[in-house]
Design an enzyme around this catalytic site. Structure first.
Site, PDB file in Angstrom:
ATOM      1  N   VAL A  15     -11.598 107.328  40.719  1.00  0.00           N
ATOM      2  CA  VAL A  15     -10.725 108.334  41.326  1.00  0.00           C
ATOM      3  C   VAL A  15     -10.695 109.602  40.486  1.00  0.00           C
ATOM      4  O   VAL A  15     -10.732 110.718  41.031  1.00  0.00           O
ATOM      5  CB  VAL A  15      -9.311 107.762  41.529  1.00  0.00           C
ATOM      6  N   VAL A 133       0.243 105.098  47.488  1.00  0.00           N
ATOM      7  CA  VAL A 133       0.400 104.208  48.634  1.00  0.00           C
ATOM      8  C   VAL A 133      -0.593 104.603  49.717  1.00  0.00           C
ATOM      9  O   VAL A 133      -0.623 105.746  50.165  1.00  0.00           O
ATOM     10  CB  VAL A 133       1.833 104.268  49.208  1.00  0.00           C
ATOM     11  N   ILE A 137      -4.079 108.284  53.169  1.00  0.00           N
ATOM     12  CA  ILE A 137      -3.185 108.441  54.314  1.00  0.00           C
ATOM     13  C   ILE A 137      -1.915 109.173  53.844  1.00  0.00           C
ATOM     14  O   ILE A 137      -1.266 108.720  52.901  1.00  0.00           O
ATOM     15  CB  ILE A 137      -2.787 107.073  54.902  1.00  0.00           C
ATOM     16  N   LYS A 206       3.550  98.764  46.626  1.00  0.00           N
ATOM     17  CA  LYS A 206       3.540  99.851  47.609  1.00  0.00           C
ATOM     18  C   LYS A 206       4.750  99.777  48.531  1.00  0.00           C
ATOM     19  O   LYS A 206       5.352 100.804  48.864  1.00  0.00           O
ATOM     20  CB  LYS A 206       2.242  99.798  48.408  1.00  0.00           C
TER      21      LYS A 206
END
Length: 428
Positions: A15, A133, A137, A206
């Site tokens: 990431v 989370v 999205i 989450k």
């Protein structure tokens, strides 16, 4: 154009390197949207010489990750992970220095989110975590901002891509759990030690964050009841399909008069429900608002591109000076609700037993259900015995969950059972 937003980046794994790539590839577009350039100025990671496919010579290298809090930067991005240790120390030091902090670290937020929200508020500094989370999205922004006018009745969804890949592959190909898990590990969807994923811990992290935003509560990971998918068989998935359902690991949070209910558990999802059609490593979250109705957020829940995209979106917000309380309301307003008793919840259930192939076993199970007050809708036994055992499945009528738990307790230690029963809730 205003001066650049200077970023210090902790962690250059998949990431972290992805964040650099997104900023490079969309540099001009990001500057136009942010109203100013966004530039990485310092980085820190364990291995300075590892080939990550990006040019690191243009950045200041900091050996001590904690020192990034004092680097010549406006914002620190933390992508090293872990609920405590260096990640938490960096978060505390960064916010104490009055600098913005962006993280994808759901474990840290689940355990220490309230403390960090207080620190951010006291310093007047942004704390952003869209990537924590559901990857790319925008569910955090959707709940915190888009649905801000609504009282949320329930938030639930598919929160772990590894489990969803395993379950949907078992569903499509009729293969057993262990075989598909091995494939997921080979493909990089599951870690060498997959416990956090398949035992529901990752999803519970989450869910506690989503619940905090949806219900105005302090993140309470310890109050989340977490069960994973280790016990799910190909036969369970086939039986669910025959009944008109698909098996999904769901995180469910709901606030009510008895407190805040939070649970991660495998469910039978009706094929008519959108979550039944979430396959592969995709994530999906449903929120039910009293005015907006049902909202569905769906997309890639992990991976370099989606997660890096969410991190950079947070940086753009900070560059625009668009940020508010991390959990949608001031820390002093966040409540500490009592954990709701799951036993009093009403619903239907699927319970599967592995039993000895002999006369009287079905009667024993039925009697335990009767004595606990469980009404049986259907009792199913399919196939011949394998190694002396057969599978028996029960679907219950709606009733309190406590009754099912009591029935299973009555059967504990029975010589008729050859394995632990599997209990899955039916989404209603």
């Amino acid at each position: 154009m205003a001066d650049a937003l200077r970023v210090a980046l902790a962690g250059l794994g998949t990431v972290g390197a992805g964040v650099v790539r997104v900023l490079d590839a969309n540099r001009d577009l990001i500057a136009r949207r942010a109203g100013r350039p966004i530039e990485v100025v310092a980085v820190s990671a364990r291995d300075r010489h590892k080939d990550r496919g990006i040019d690191l010579n243009r950045f200041d290298w900091v050996d001590d990750t904690g020192a990034l809090a004092h680097a010549d930067a406006d914002v620190v991005v933390e992508l090293i992970g872990g609920s405590d240790g260096p990640a938490l120390a960096l978060a505390r030091a960064t916010l104490a220095a009055g600098k913005g902090f962006v993280t994808a670290n759901k474990a840290m937020l689940a355990h220490h989110g309230y403390e960090l929200a207080q620190a951010a508020e006291a310093a007047g500094a942004p704390l952003k975590f869209e990537a924590a989370v559901a990857g790319g999205i925008p569910v955090i922004k959707g709940l915190r901002e888009g649905a801000a006018a609504n009282a949320i009745a329930r938030v639930y969804g598919v929160l772990n891509g590894t489990c969803n890949f395993i379950l949907s592959t078992m569903e499509a190909e009729g293969r057993d759990f262990a075989e598909v898990l091995a494939e997921a590990q080979a493909l990089g969807f599951a870690e060498a030690d997959p416990s956090f994923d398949i035992d529901g811990v990752d999803a519970a992290h989450k869910l506690s964050i989503l619940a905090a935003i949806a219900f105005g509560s302090r993140p309470a990971f310890d109050a989340v009841e977490a069960h994973g998918i280790r016990g799910v068989l190909a036969a369970d998935i086939a039986e669910a399909a025959a009944l008109g359902y698909r098996v999904r690991l769901l995180g469910v949070a709901e606030a009510g008069a008895s407190g805040l209910f939070q649970r991660v558990h495998p469910h039978l999802v009706p094929v008519s429900h959108p979550l039944a059609h979430v396959t592969g490593s995709t994530n999906a979250v449903v929120a039910e608002g009293n005015f907006v109705g049902r909202l569905l957020f769906q997309g890639a829940g992990a991976g370099e591109g989606p997660t890096a995209s969410a991190v950079v979106a947070d940086l753009i917000d900070i560059a625009r000076r668009e940020f508010g309380p991390p959990f949608a309301m001031p820390a002093a307003s966040l409540e500490t609700p009592e954990p709701a008793d799951g036993g009093s919840r009403r619903g239907r259930a699927y319970v599967r037993f592995s039993v000895v192939d002999k006369v009287g076993v079905l009667a024993e199970i039925a009697a335990a259900m009767r004595d606990a007050g469980v009404s049986i809708e259907s009792l199913i036994q399919r196939g011949a015995a394998v190694d002396g055992s057969v599978l028996v499945a029960i679907v219950t009528h709606e009733g309190p969950e406590r009754s099912v738990a009591q029935a299973l307790e009555r059967l504990r230690g029975s010589q008729s059972l050859t394995g632990e029963p599997l209990w899955m809730h039916i989404l209603g």
